[in-house]
Write a protein that holds these residues in place. Structure first.
Motif, PDB file in Angstrom:
ATOM      1  N   GLY A 446       0.827  -1.205   0.000  1.00 40.73           N
ATOM      2  CA  GLY A 446       0.000   0.000   0.000  1.00 40.73           C
ATOM      3  C   GLY A 446       0.854   1.244   0.000  1.00 40.73           C
ATOM      4  O   GLY A 446       2.058   1.195   0.225  1.00 40.73           O
ATOM      5  N   GLY A 447       0.221   2.366  -0.276  1.00 36.87           N
ATOM      6  CA  GLY A 447       0.946   3.623  -0.300  1.00 36.87           C
ATOM      7  C   GLY A 447       0.366   4.571  -1.323  1.00 36.87           C
ATOM      8  O   GLY A 447      -0.843   4.547  -1.604  1.00 36.87           O
ATOM      9  N   PHE A 448       1.242   5.385  -1.917  1.00 36.11           N
ATOM     10  CA  PHE A 448       0.799   6.459  -2.798  1.00 36.11           C
ATOM     11  C   PHE A 448       1.735   6.552  -3.998  1.00 36.11           C
ATOM     12  O   PHE A 448       2.953   6.539  -3.846  1.00 36.11           O
ATOM     13  CB  PHE A 448       0.786   7.794  -2.035  1.00 36.11           C
ATOM     14  CG  PHE A 448      -0.147   7.803  -0.855  1.00 36.11           C
ATOM     15  CD1 PHE A 448      -1.420   8.309  -0.974  1.00 36.11           C
ATOM     16  CD2 PHE A 448       0.254   7.266   0.368  1.00 36.11           C
ATOM     17  CE1 PHE A 448      -2.292   8.305   0.118  1.00 36.11           C
ATOM     18  CE2 PHE A 448      -0.598   7.253   1.460  1.00 36.11           C
ATOM     19  CZ  PHE A 448      -1.885   7.777   1.327  1.00 36.11           C
ATOM     20  N   SER A 449       1.150   6.660  -5.173  1.00 32.66           N
ATOM     21  CA  SER A 449       1.925   6.684  -6.410  1.00 32.66           C
ATOM     22  C   SER A 449       2.744   7.957  -6.533  1.00 32.66           C
ATOM     23  O   SER A 449       2.329   9.040  -6.104  1.00 32.66           O
ATOM     24  CB  SER A 449       0.987   6.572  -7.616  1.00 32.66           C
ATOM     25  OG  SER A 449       1.686   6.748  -8.826  1.00 32.66           O
ATOM     26  N   GLY A 557      -4.276  -3.765  12.456  1.00 33.55           N
ATOM     27  CA  GLY A 557      -3.139  -4.287  11.723  1.00 33.55           C
ATOM     28  C   GLY A 557      -2.375  -3.195  11.007  1.00 33.55           C
ATOM     29  O   GLY A 557      -2.818  -2.044  10.898  1.00 33.55           O
ATOM     30  N   ASN A 558      -1.195  -3.555  10.536  1.00 38.12           N
ATOM     31  CA  ASN A 558      -0.367  -2.626   9.779  1.00 38.12           C
ATOM     32  C   ASN A 558       0.547  -3.438   8.875  1.00 38.12           C
ATOM     33  O   ASN A 558       0.646  -4.657   8.991  1.00 38.12           O
ATOM     34  CB  ASN A 558       0.459  -1.745  10.713  1.00 38.12           C
ATOM     35  CG  ASN A 558       1.480  -2.545  11.506  1.00 38.12           C
ATOM     36  OD1 ASN A 558       1.111  -3.413  12.299  1.00 38.12           O
ATOM     37  ND2 ASN A 558       2.769  -2.268  11.306  1.00 38.12           N
ATOM     38  N   ALA A 559       1.220  -2.743   7.956  1.00 38.75           N
ATOM     39  CA  ALA A 559       2.124  -3.406   7.021  1.00 38.75           C
ATOM     40  C   ALA A 559       3.458  -2.665   7.043  1.00 38.75           C
ATOM     41  O   ALA A 559       3.620  -1.643   6.378  1.00 38.75           O
ATOM     42  CB  ALA A 559       1.536  -3.411   5.617  1.00 38.75           C
ATOM     43  N   PRO A 560       4.433  -3.158   7.791  1.00 35.40           N
ATOM     44  CA  PRO A 560       5.699  -2.442   7.959  1.00 35.40           C
ATOM     45  C   PRO A 560       6.571  -2.506   6.705  1.00 35.40           C
ATOM     46  O   PRO A 560       6.373  -3.317   5.812  1.00 35.40           O
ATOM     47  CB  PRO A 560       6.357  -3.191   9.116  1.00 35.40           C
ATOM     48  CG  PRO A 560       5.806  -4.573   9.035  1.00 35.40           C
ATOM     49  CD  PRO A 560       4.395  -4.409   8.561  1.00 35.40           C
ATOM     50  N   PRO A 565       6.989   1.174  10.940  1.00 34.76           N
ATOM     51  CA  PRO A 565       5.800   0.325  11.103  1.00 34.76           C
ATOM     52  C   PRO A 565       4.869   0.386   9.906  1.00 34.76           C
ATOM     53  O   PRO A 565       3.916  -0.388   9.813  1.00 34.76           O
ATOM     54  CB  PRO A 565       5.117   0.909  12.344  1.00 34.76           C
ATOM     55  CG  PRO A 565       6.173   1.701  13.048  1.00 34.76           C
ATOM     56  CD  PRO A 565       7.046   2.236  11.964  1.00 34.76           C
ATOM     57  N   GLY A 566       5.137   1.307   8.963  1.00 38.85           N
ATOM     58  CA  GLY A 566       4.250   1.471   7.826  1.00 38.85           C
ATOM     59  C   GLY A 566       2.943   2.115   8.226  1.00 38.85           C
ATOM     60  O   GLY A 566       2.800   2.688   9.309  1.00 38.85           O
ATOM     61  N   PHE A 567       1.980   2.041   7.337  1.00 37.42           N
ATOM     62  CA  PHE A 567       0.668   2.612   7.617  1.00 37.42           C
ATOM     63  C   PHE A 567      -0.167   1.633   8.439  1.00 37.42           C
ATOM     64  O   PHE A 567       0.080   0.429   8.434  1.00 37.42           O
ATOM     65  CB  PHE A 567      -0.061   2.939   6.313  1.00 37.42           C
ATOM     66  CG  PHE A 567       0.628   3.966   5.473  1.00 37.42           C
ATOM     67  CD1 PHE A 567       0.728   5.281   5.901  1.00 37.42           C
ATOM     68  CD2 PHE A 567       1.190   3.629   4.245  1.00 37.42           C
ATOM     69  CE1 PHE A 567       1.372   6.248   5.123  1.00 37.42           C
ATOM     70  CE2 PHE A 567       1.825   4.574   3.461  1.00 37.42           C
ATOM     71  CZ  PHE A 567       1.917   5.887   3.904  1.00 37.42           C
ATOM     72  N   ASP A 574      -7.896   3.078   4.124  1.00 31.97           N
ATOM     73  CA  ASP A 574      -6.512   3.198   4.588  1.00 31.97           C
ATOM     74  C   ASP A 574      -5.594   2.530   3.568  1.00 31.97           C
ATOM     75  O   ASP A 574      -6.029   1.672   2.788  1.00 31.97           O
ATOM     76  CB  ASP A 574      -6.337   2.556   5.970  1.00 31.97           C
ATOM     77  CG  ASP A 574      -6.727   1.100   6.009  1.00 31.97           C
ATOM     78  OD1 ASP A 574      -5.996   0.274   5.434  1.00 31.97           O
ATOM     79  OD2 ASP A 574      -7.775   0.766   6.607  1.00 31.97           O
ATOM     80  N   PRO A 575      -4.300   2.918   3.534  1.00 32.89           N
ATOM     81  CA  PRO A 575      -3.362   2.385   2.539  1.00 32.89           C
ATOM     82  C   PRO A 575      -2.770   1.028   2.924  1.00 32.89           C
ATOM     83  O   PRO A 575      -1.613   0.735   2.631  1.00 32.89           O
ATOM     84  CB  PRO A 575      -2.283   3.474   2.467  1.00 32.89           C
ATOM     85  CG  PRO A 575      -2.310   4.132   3.792  1.00 32.89           C
ATOM     86  CD  PRO A 575      -3.725   4.044   4.286  1.00 32.89           C
ATOM     87  N   VAL A 576      -3.581   0.199   3.565  1.00 37.02           N
ATOM     88  CA  VAL A 576      -3.201  -1.176   3.890  1.00 37.02           C
ATOM     89  C   VAL A 576      -4.298  -2.128   3.399  1.00 37.02           C
ATOM     90  O   VAL A 576      -4.016  -3.120   2.729  1.00 37.02           O
ATOM     91  CB  VAL A 576      -2.997  -1.378   5.402  1.00 37.02           C
ATOM     92  CG1 VAL A 576      -2.387  -2.751   5.673  1.00 37.02           C
ATOM     93  CG2 VAL A 576      -2.148  -0.282   6.003  1.00 37.02           C
TER      94      VAL A 576
END
Length: 592
Positions: A446-449, A557-560, A565-567, A574-576
């Motif tokens: 996840g994230g932003f382009s 939850g989150n995705a490091p 720790p990531g988002f 949310d970006p996960v």
């Protein structure tokens, strides 16, 4: 006939005023990290140059796409025909003429050219020596430091200045991308199944789910969890679903039969069609079965059964080996696949792909052109689902401890690195969850382009996340807050029970989430077609508006990644996990 937007004739007039202009740099990149220049490319090595002519009316195509994908627009569902799409993306005749003259000047005749149906791509196979003369550049052999794959590429190329208005890009030149399967190999457990769960049921979101689903995901688990247990497809003569396969990933028929016997008994003895593209194969030797391919067909077709399914096997990704007579190296299977499907009169209503790469490894011009191809599919009524990636906010390495997360632009700055094609605003990016009740799985991409601006359909949901969940400059400088946000939705992504080479294995990744979600989209298309309605097509404008109430919001939850720790998964988008996981029953009521 669709109206055409006037082309920039003034610009073209200036271009034709200088028919013999000097070469000018068209594209230049920094030498990509982990690629090593090992010497000059052999002058007789053949490269398949793909020349993209500007799509003169793409903005008009985009307008049509958003209108027919907006459930509040009177044109909702009025998808365009193949011919209407081709009319909108066809290059201006002046560009066709200019490129033809340029090619003829290099002794390339019409018989040497392969043109796309819309004439917006031209492919010519030429030796390196001629490519260097045409592009005023020098090609080298580049070897990757990690696996020693080799490609023939350059870090810049030029065109006569008067041709810049007529040629958008030429590849493979600066494209060092490494298409990979979005499978979380660190979550692949071989022949060891996840430990058995206790018996009984769990009530989740008002639905009874077998307790065994907390440790092993099956087709039945997903239908229970996402409220589709009682749905029976009825439009199987009209509806179809497809999966893409690259990189010698083979979908095994015998494995599918074992899977069906285990999980979908009614489907035993049914199978799928295979379409071979660009030299693709589907080796049925049991030992050659691909975990990615088997996962895709088993779960997507298992959920959508008895909806007909197709497996697209696309070749075109062999590395160049300097000491062999390999005639050419074509590391752009997206192009080959798009060339094929866009040339077809009819298309599957739902397509899932579990492959991608770091956005920054794909030249921006190429990424945008491929993304424009995905927009054409949406305009024709195709729902395209893609995995969001298996490295959280990281660089593609599934192990957060070894991620570098460095930019490829010469700065070597630390940044979160989004994936492509998930970053394309014309696809539906699928993130991952795990456990019951569901939480974000720790590898969900996840994230932003950094290439694509945030589309209007995301404005409200993403702005709310940025305002409420990332206050006081959290992660400032590590991501692009104005970029297209990833993912859009999510689904279970770990401990999927599949059959691989005759053995039961447990596998995970957003490569599991994407075909699973696609299976439910196919059922939604079935419901619409059964009621005389057109298929859903490009999903996102619907999902972010009327569709919001058809999702289970994932808030834990989150995705490091990248040493952070990531988002976090949180209330709302949310970006996960995006908007969350589907409730098929609610979504069906929404789309009918």
């Amino acid at each position: 006939m669709l109206a055409r937007v006037p082309y920039l004739l003034a610009v073209l007039g200036i271009a034709f005023a200088a028919p013999h202009s000097a070469p000018k740099i068209k594209e230049r990149i920094h030498a990509p990290r982990d690629w090593i220049n090992v010497g000059d490319a052999p002058s007789n090595h053949v490269v398949p140059l793909r020349i993209a002519l500007p799509q003169s009316n793409f903005q008009e195509l985009e307008r049509h796409l958003y209108e027919i994908s907006d459930p509040d627009n009177v044109r909702y569902g009025e998808h365009l025909s193949k011919e209407e799409v081709e009319e909108l993306v066809a290059p201006h005749p002046d560009s066709v003429h200019a490129v033809n003259e340029w090619l003829a000047g290099h002794d390339i005749s019409e018989g040497d050219c392969v043109r796309s149906p819309a004439k917006d791509w031209i492919t010519v196979h030429v030796p390196v020596a001629k490519a260097e003369a045409m592009l005023d550049t020098k090609f080298h052999v580049w070897k990757h430091a990690k696996d020693e794959d080799s490609v023939v590429r350059t870090t810049s190329y030029s065109l006569p200045e008067h041709m810049h208005a007529h040629i958008e890009l030429i590849q493979p030149t600066t494209l060092f991308s490494r298409l990979t399967g979005y499978r979380a190999t660190s979550h692949f457990s071989g022949a060891q199944e996840h430990p058995a769960a206790t018996s009984g049921t769990i009530t989740v979101n008002g639905h009874e789910v077998d307790a065994s689903c907390t440790t092993t995901i099956t087709v039945s688990c997903l239908k229970q969890l996402y409220n589709a247990v009682d749905y029976v497809p009825a439009a199987t003569q009209k509806n179809s679903i497809a999966l893409t396969g690259y990189l010698d990933q083979f979908a095994n028929f015998a494995d599918l039969q074992q899977f069906y016997a285990d999980q979908v008994p009614a489907a035993v003895n049914s199978t799928f069609n295979v379409t071979f593209i660009n030299g693709g194969v589907n080796n049925q030797t049991l030992s050659a079965a691909g975990g990615e391919a088997d996962l895709d067909v088993q779960f997507a077709l298992g959920i959508a059964f008895p909806t007909p399914g197709t497996f697209y096997t696309t070749g075109g990704s062999p590395p160049f080996i300097p000491d062999t007579d390999e005639p050419f190296n074509d590391n752009e299977p997206y192009d080959a696949w798009l060339d094929y499907v866009l040339a077809q009169k009819t298309l599957p209503q739902t397509i899932s792909t579990s492959y991608g790469e770091n956005e920054q490894t794909v030249p921006e011009s190429y990424a945008k052109r491929v993304c424009a191809g995905f927009a054409q599919l949406g305009a024709r009524g195709v729902s395209l689902l893609v995995g969001s990636g298996d490295a959280g906010v990281g660089d593609g390495d599934p192990d957060p401890a070894t991620q570098t997360c460095l930019t490829n632009d010469g700065r070597n700055a630390t940044e979160f690195l989004p994936g492509f094609p998930a970053s394309c605003p014309f696809v539906t990016a699928v993130g991952g969850t795990t456990n019951i009740p569901e939480v974000a799985v720790d590898f969900s991409g996840g994230g932003f382009s950094n290439y694509f601006a945030r589309p209007s359909y995301q404005e409200s949901a993403v702005t709310e996340f940025l305002t409420k969940q990332l206050p006081n400059g959290t992660y400032e400088g590590l991501y692009n807050p104005a970029g297209r946000a990833i993912p859009d939705v999510s689904a279970q992504a770990d401990y999927f029970r599949i059959f691989l080479s005759g053995q039961v294995v447990s596998i995970g990744g957003t490569s599991a989430a994407s075909p699973a979600f696609a299976g439910f989209v196919s059922l939604l298309n079935d419901a619409r077609l059964s009621h005389g309605l057109p298929p859903l097509g490009f999903l996102n404008p619907l999902l972010y508006t009327r569709g919001l109430s058809g999702f289970h919001d994932i808030t834990s939850g989150n995705a490091p990644g990248c040493g952070t720790p990531g988002f976090n998964a949180t209330v709302g988008w949310d970006p996960v996990t995006g908007l969350g996981t589907p409730d098929f029953g609610k979504l069906k009521n929404i789309v009918l």
